[in-house]
Design an enzyme around this catalytic site. Sequence first.
Site, PDB file in Angstrom:
ATOM      1  N   LYS A 192      -3.825  50.384   2.968  1.00 57.65           N
ATOM      2  CA  LYS A 192      -4.614  51.606   3.182  1.00 57.65           C
ATOM      3  C   LYS A 192      -3.782  52.849   2.875  1.00 57.65           C
ATOM      4  O   LYS A 192      -4.276  53.820   2.317  1.00 57.65           O
ATOM      5  CB  LYS A 192      -5.113  51.647   4.635  1.00 57.65           C
ATOM      6  CG  LYS A 192      -5.858  52.924   4.999  1.00 57.65           C
ATOM      7  CD  LYS A 192      -7.079  53.112   4.120  1.00 57.65           C
ATOM      8  CE  LYS A 192      -7.811  54.397   4.457  1.00 57.65           C
ATOM      9  NZ  LYS A 192      -8.927  54.647   3.552  1.00 57.65           N
ATOM     10  N   SER A 209      -3.105  64.445 -21.705  1.00 60.57           N
ATOM     11  CA  SER A 209      -3.469  63.613 -20.571  1.00 60.57           C
ATOM     12  C   SER A 209      -4.991  63.606 -20.389  1.00 60.57           C
ATOM     13  O   SER A 209      -5.716  63.140 -21.257  1.00 60.57           O
ATOM     14  CB  SER A 209      -2.735  64.095 -19.318  1.00 60.57           C
ATOM     15  OG  SER A 209      -2.790  63.125 -18.305  1.00 60.57           O
TER      16      SER A 209
END
Length: 278
Positions: free
Chosen positions: A234, A182
Amino acid sequence: MEFLTEFGLFIAKTITLVVALLVIVSVVLSAAHKDKDDQGSDGELRVRKLNEKYRKLRESLQAKLRSDSERKAFEKARKKEDKAKQKAEKAKRKSGDAEEKPRPKVYVLDFDGDIKASDTDSLRRSITAVLSVAEPETDEVVIRLESGGGLVHSYGLAAAQLDRIRAKGIRLTACVDKVAASGGYMMACVADRIVASPFAILGSIGVVAQLPNFHRLLKKNDVDFEILTAGEHKRTMTVFGENTDKGRTKFLEDLEDTHVLFKEYVGERRPELDIAAV
């Protein structure tokens, strides 16, 4: 009785004065410690000559494998050889006949990555130091890398530090003994070449996010939790509030965008790699 009262008041005043003094001293010491931390916030770099380390190790083993008489002769011959070498180098410098081309050097850096890539600041300082002295034509940087990945922005910054080496035209090799997955692979793929042990884990070009949700537990116990936001997206997913399908969809879109950026990053640095197949 009056005496005891006055004595008690005296003790109380004394204790108050002592406590006040301790508070003042504590504040002063805390400020001094903070100033010291600020002054030394850059930390320190430790430089070791690996060739000297392994030379001494080799000579120590050679000495141990010899008898007492052989060891004495070996030590004598080694000292004589070192003395002759120093004398020859001194004479060469004096005559101005020293080699014009610098000897190639390999700078070895270590990065032991956690989920936050906490070693990035140390890596940044080390790379800054190396770039101030390394020669693009002759020198090489080797990074001994170990990381199972972590936060996207943290490993993006760590990989960007290695990009600085490539940008200077200095060869970069990544060595992986155990794992570079990763975010760890995001760093490794910056290198000109990757040298990995046979059972090392490399790759995992993907993005994952997970979080618990306590909404049902709170609802069961009649606990309300409110999130007030300005802006449609948000907050898409929450730990305590009720998550919606719309929020999940948006969150997955953000993950996919990050995944695309990750694949593009790897593709730019490994153009021969078939990203779709991997």
